[in-house]
Design a protein around this motif. Structure first.
Motif, mmCIF file in Angstrom:
data_model
loop_
_atom_site.group_PDB
_atom_site.id
_atom_site.type_symbol
_atom_site.label_atom_id
_atom_site.label_comp_id
_atom_site.label_asym_id
_atom_site.label_seq_id
_atom_site.Cartn_x
_atom_site.Cartn_y
_atom_site.Cartn_z
ATOM 1 N N THR A 143 7.315 2.071 -11.876
ATOM 2 C CA THR A 143 6.241 1.074 -11.890
ATOM 3 C C THR A 143 5.661 1.032 -13.289
ATOM 4 O O THR A 143 5.751 2.002 -14.045
ATOM 5 N N ASP A 178 7.938 -8.188 -6.926
ATOM 6 C CA ASP A 178 6.987 -7.603 -7.879
ATOM 7 C C ASP A 178 7.763 -6.943 -9.013
ATOM 8 O O ASP A 178 8.407 -5.923 -8.826
ATOM 9 N N ASN A 181 7.269 -3.191 -10.191
ATOM 10 C CA ASN A 181 7.622 -2.126 -9.249
ATOM 11 C C ASN A 181 9.098 -2.297 -8.949
ATOM 12 O O ASN A 181 9.459 -3.072 -8.090
HETATM 13 C C1 LIG Z 1 6.322 -0.508 -5.207
HETATM 14 O O1 LIG Z 1 7.054 -1.086 -4.131
HETATM 15 C C2 LIG Z 1 7.192 -0.298 -3.004
HETATM 16 C C3 LIG Z 1 8.135 -1.004 -2.009
HETATM 17 O O2 LIG Z 1 7.728 -2.315 -1.805
HETATM 18 C C4 LIG Z 1 5.814 -0.055 -2.435
HETATM 19 O O3 LIG Z 1 5.940 0.775 -1.337
HETATM 20 C C5 LIG Z 1 4.958 0.616 -3.502
HETATM 21 O O4 LIG Z 1 3.659 0.760 -3.023
HETATM 22 C C6 LIG Z 1 4.920 -0.220 -4.765
HETATM 23 N N1 LIG Z 1 4.203 0.532 -5.797
HETATM 24 C C7 LIG Z 1 3.245 -0.032 -6.515
HETATM 25 C C8 LIG Z 1 2.607 0.853 -7.563
HETATM 26 O O5 LIG Z 1 2.850 -1.152 -6.363
#
Ligand SMILES: *[C@@H]1O[C@H](CO)[C@@H](O)[C@H](O)[C@H]1NC(C)=O
Ligand SMILES: *[C@@H]1O[C@H](CO)[C@@H](O)[C@H](O)[C@H]1NC(C)=O
Ligand SMILES: *[C@@H]1O[C@H](CO)[C@@H](O)[C@H](O)[C@H]1NC(C)=O
Ligand SMILES: *[C@@H]1O[C@H](CO)[C@@H](O)[C@H](O)[C@H]1NC(C)=O
Ligand SMILES: *[C@@H]1O[C@H](CO)[C@@H](O)[C@H](O)[C@H]1NC(C)=O
Ligand SMILES: *[C@@H]1O[C@H](CO)[C@@H](O)[C@H](O)[C@H]1NC(C)=O
Ligand SMILES: *[C@@H]1O[C@H](CO)[C@@H](O)[C@H](O)[C@H]1NC(C)=O
Ligand SMILES: *[C@@H]1O[C@H](CO)[C@@H](O)[C@H](O)[C@H]1NC(C)=O
Ligand SMILES: *[C@@H]1O[C@H](CO)[C@@H](O)[C@H](O)[C@H]1NC(C)=O
Length: 885
Positions: A143, A178, A181
């Motif tokens: 991330t 996203d 991430n």
């Molecule tokens: C990144 O993506 C994963 C899977 O969708 C999610 O579980 C996680 O919370 C996300 N992390 C951030 C920092 O947004």
């Protein structure tokens, strides 16, 4: 219009023809955060208008929302262009092929052929990753901001293996994806490397595979292979370094890719821990692992829990060949066993005494943190006691064995055929080496019994020895009674005899020097649970104590002694006229020379007239008074003396003048032993052949009341059926003998009049100055005719006779107070009346009245006052009142 068209053509021409009419935008700085960025230019230079982000080399991102740079802000010679997009910045992604559109300050013409790499552009910040990849590869989640703003998007450059790229998962074109991430697929590998998110190759981020981990080790002593299990060992042996205690190992293979290394030919004669460390492609393990070359336990000796014991442990690797001062710590159960010495195969340690002992206690030998292995799970059990032999002597049993422990917590159990209850004995004398013990054998009915010994544990189970059988060789007897002198039988308890009894077991006794023996009864149990047998033997006639006898049962012969029973008297009989007395009882013997008779402490043996074993007659002497009879026969004393009481003797009827009937019917009889109980010698008084009522009776006086009021009474006395003295008694005319002063106080007046035959009073009054105060009178009686009620100087008026002896007394009283000092007392009887001048004396009431006897204490002159007569009566009843004969 034409002009305009010309200008437009010119413009288009200029674009197409000249190509680079807009200069490359050359930024000087970028300022950014997660949600904004602005790029700074020299104010005179070209500047960007918008971005055209590409998804790959050839194709722009069609789905991207419109964007632009607002470059209107010029401060000094700097132009600040802030970027605007309808999409969130997390969607700002594009490949390195993305283009920048720009214009010159002077011209609105936009040119869109510039590379993104020419700009200062936001770069990766807030980088975080979920985990380091294992050497076997795998996904990691990264991330951060602007992760994919100048590269990819579906591959990421790394310095790993000469700038290969890793795959980034996900559909970037999806508007909900996203880009801050991302999941990166890391291939198997090892060591350190760097990520280049930005395909310009700027901004490298260091990264690495996970460090090697050791989770367990296993040493195969047969093949001398030490296997190291864990993870992240990778596959390429040339990248792996293995150290044992800092010594680099070369002879190893990666036996299972990533997770197991086998170190071969590990020749390790010594015991204890080694530290294993593994490095994979320069990455060391975070923690080193300790492998133990453990001591091996094969057997453990035992000790007694009460003595400090040396425990011997047999096995292997029980001694460090490299470092002889490397000593182990040894625990047995939860106790420390102090190391003494060891060699490779044997170790000795010292265990402190342990009150509780214990069974199956785990044993551990620990060298430098390395616990022993114990493949057969051998344990230590404190030694169980054993019995090897036992013997009986003089009432005590001695047991020989081992590990008896301390007597405080041990007991011996006796049981066997014929011994009904298990007998527990805890009074034991244990020798200090715990190898022998003695105890007093309780009396048992059988001679042979089994024994086992239990050492009691407060914790855990008790330890019981084997059982041995013991015989109490000597028969024991106990004489439990004293036979009568004649036809006596002796009861004997027998202990330690054969169990069960055979029918031929019939004992006999031989008394004294007698040449013949007497059979006794076959021994039997008095109660089914008796702890002994009893037999009964008849004894010959004899007297005295400590008579020797021999008891014989089968082959056992015991010498013992008994004493004859003491004499005892059950009753007595007086002969007619009481000339002699016969005592009936037992064990008097038949020889006057052995018997002694004491009466009231005096030896009266010479008065014996006849004697048999059950009957003794002695002559009665006149001097005899009641008292104890004490007999000894051949020195044997009576257990309780016999109290001899003689029959009553009546001296006479002693009413006054032998004819006066006192106080309305009292007859007084004097004598001795008048209280004799039982019909045989019961004392009785009849008046005119009618029964009388006993008023007072003691040994010496009997006062009865005749209910008959006839003036003449024929009185007769009896002892049992025998007639005693008799008399004719007469009721006298009333006679006043004593007139004391009348007492007068606020409670009223009172007067006591003494006399004879005063029972017939009809009326009494006191006349004072023409007032007539009537009195109420009670008759009170003196019980002895000769008792002096008043002294010889009564305050009588002149016309009265001075008779000192009274039997009766009238106690008269009125509630009225009289204010005079003299008057006339008037007494009316049925046949006669009296009147006397009397003095009236005022009595002051006591100041502090002890209420009940205040009155008597006030009465003066020590004279016995009539109203105290009742006290006398009571005294007479309660005590042996002596009268003058
Ligand atoms: C990144 O993506 C994963 C899977 O969708 C999610 O579980 C996680 O919370 C996300 N992390 C951030 C920092 O947004
Ligand atoms: C770029 O992407 C487009 C649309 O996905 C595709 O059609 C094209 O083949 C791609 N070009 C290259 C060189 O990969
Ligand atoms: C271990 O990895 C190496 C190199 O990738 C490979 O050649 C070998 O076959 C692997 N061994 C096993 C047992 O998978
Ligand atoms: C592990 O062992 C190696 C070599 O034996 C040593 O250099 C290193 O300091 C040790 N690491 C730890 C964490 O003890
Ligand atoms: C029992 O032990 C005591 C003390 O050790 C010793 O004196 C005695 O002789 C022993 N008795 C027997 C019968 O062994
Ligand atoms: C050991 O013996 C004692 C005394 O007889 C008894 O109280 C206790 O219950 C016994 N313990 C065990 C575990 O048998
Ligand atoms: C010891 O004797 C008692 C009494 O008979 C018995 O209950 C117990 O089982 C015996 N113990 C052993 C170990 O023989
Ligand atoms: C007891 O006394 C009576 C009367 O004197 C006499 O006849 C009798 O023989 C005496 N008894 C004995 C046993 O002497
Ligand atoms: C009975 O007489 C014997 C022998 O004189 C004497 O020893 C004993 O004390 C006497 N018993 C009593 C209770 O007086």
């Amino acid at each position: 219009m034409e002009k305009k068209i010309i200008l437009l053509i010119l413009f288009l021409f200029s674009i197409f023809k000249s190509g680079h009419s807009v200069g490359r935008p050359m930024s000087v700085d970028v300022i950014f955060d997660e949600k904004s960025f602005s790029i700074t230019f020299e104010s005179f230079r070209s500047y960007p208008t918008r971005l055209i982000l590409y998804q790959n080399e050839t194709t722009p991102r069609y789905e991207m929302a419109p964007n632009y740079f607002n470059c209107s802000l010029v401060i000094g010679n700097r132009r600040h262009c802030s970027f605007h997009s309808d999409e969130p910045f997390s969607r700002l992604w594009g490949s390195i092929e993305s283009k920048v559109c720009a214009r010159e300050v002077s011209s609105p013409v936009e040119e869109c052929s510039f590379d993104l790499s020419s700009l200062d552009y936001p770069f990766v910040t807030n980088l975080k990753y979920s985990n380091k990849p294992k050497t076997s590869g795998g996904d990691i989640v990264i991330t951060g901001n602007y992760l994919r703003s100048r590269g990819g998007p579906n591959h990421i450059l790394t310095t790993f293996d000469y700038m290969t790229s890793f795959v980034v998962k996900g559909n970037f074109s999806d508007p909900s994806f996203d880009c801050n991430n991302i999941t990166v697929v890391v291939p198997p590998g090892s060591g350190y490397f760097e990520f280049a998110f930005d395909e310009t190759g700027d901004n490298l981020f260091p990264f690495s595979y996970e460090s090697p981990k050791i989770s367990s080790t296993f040493f195969d002593g047969g093949y001398l292979i030490l296997s190291i299990n864990g993870d992240n060992f990778f596959t390429d042996k040339s990248l792996v370094e293995v150290y044992f205690d800092d010594i680099k190992q070369t002879n190893f293979i990666i036996s299972v890719n990533h997770t197991q290394i086998q170190v071969n030919n590990v020749n390790r004669p010594d015991l204890g821990p080694i530290s294993i460390s593994v490095k994979v492609n320069e990455i060391p393990a975070e923690k080193n692992y300790t492998h133990c070359f453990p001591p091996l336990i094969i057997s453990v000796s035992s000790v007694s829990n009460y003595s400090d014991g040396i425990v011997t442990i047999q096995g292997d690797k029980l001694f460090s060949t490299l470092n002889s001062s490397f000593t182990p710590s040894i625990t047995i159960g939860n106790k420390q066993c102090t190391y003494i010495k060891s060699n490779t195969n044997e170790l000795k340690c010292k265990l402190d005494p342990n009150q509780n002992g214990g069974k199956n206690l785990p044993v551990n030998v620990n060298f430098g943190g390395c616990n022993s292995i114990n493949p057969h799970s051998v344990t230590l059990t404190y030694n169980t006691p054993t019995l090897s032999s036992g013997s009986y002597s003089n009432g005590f049993v001695t047991l020989i064995g081992t590990h008896f422990g301390k007597n405080e917590e041990s007991f011996v159990q006796l049981y066997g055929n014929g011994i009904n209850d298990n007998i527990k004995i805890d009074q034991l004398n244990v020798s200090s080496d715990e190898k022998n013990l003695t105890f007093k054998l309780p009396l048992l009915r059988c001679s042979t019994f089994n024994i086992n010994f239990t050492r009691v544990k407060l914790v855990g189970s008790n330890m019981t020895s084997n059982t041995i059988s013991i015989s109490a060789s000597s028969l024991l007897i106990n004489v439990i009674n004293r036979p009568n002198l004649s036809n006596g039988s002796l009861n004997i308890e027998i202990y330690y005899m054969d169990c069960p009894i055979s029918s031929s077991s019939q004992p006999s006794i031989t008394v004294g020097n007698s040449s013949s023996s007497t059979q006794c009864s076959t021994p039997s149990l008095q109660y089914s649970n008796s702890s002994f047998y009893v037999t009964t033997c008849s004894t010959p006639y004899g007297t005295g104590i400590n008579k020797q006898f021999i008891f014989q049962l089968n082959s056992d012969t015991i010498s013992d002694e008994y004493s004859y029973a003491p004499p005892n008297i059950e009753n007595r009989k007086f002969s007619k006229g009481q000339y002699n007395i016969t005592f009936y009882g037992n064990n008097f013997g038949n020889s006057i020379s052995y018997i002694k008779v004491y009466f009231n402490g005096n030896d009266i043996s010479s008065e014996i007239l006849t004697l048999t074993n059950n009957q003794l007659t002695i002559k009665t002497l006149n001097s005899y008074e009641n008292g104890p009879i004490n007999i000894t026969v051949d020195g044997i004393k009576m257990e309780s003396l016999f109290n001899l009481k003689f029959p009553p003797v009546i001296y006479g009827i002693i009413n006054k003048d032998n004819k006066t009937i006192a106080c309305g019917g009292f007859i007084t009889v004097s004598g001795k032993n008048l209280l004799s109980n039982g019909d045989e010698f019961k004392v009785k008084v009849l008046a005119n052949y009618k029964n009388t009522t006993i008023i007072v009776q003691n040994e010496k006086i009997l006062i009865v009341r005749a209910d008959c009021k006839e003036s003449q009474l024929s009185v007769s006395t009896y002892i049992g059926e025998d007639l005693g003295p008799n008399a004719i008694l007469t009721y006298l005319k009333p006679m006043i003998t004593v007139i004391p002063t009348i007492k007068n106080n606020k409670d009223g007046i009172s007067i006591s009049v003494g006399g004879v035959s005063l029972s017939g009073i009809i009326y009494a009054s006191l006349v004072v100055s023409s007032t007539n105060v009537s009195l109420s009178c009670n008759l009170q009686c003196s019980l002895s005719p000769n008792e002096t009620l008043y002294d010889s100087n009564p305050k009588l008026s002149s016309n009265e006779t001075d008779i000192t002896n009274s039997t009766d007394c009238l106690s008269c009283h009125s509630n009225s107070f009289v204010n005079e000092t003299s008057g006339v007392l008037y007494l009316q009887f049925s046949s006669t009346s009296f009147h006397y001048d009397v003095k009236i004396e005022e009595i002051q009431l006591p100041l502090s009245p002890p209420s009940s006897n205040g009155r008597s204490s006030k009465l003066s002159g020590g004279q016995l006052q009539v109203f105290q007569l009742f006290v006398l009566v009571i005294l007479l009843v309660l005590s042996s009142f002596t009268i003058n004969q």
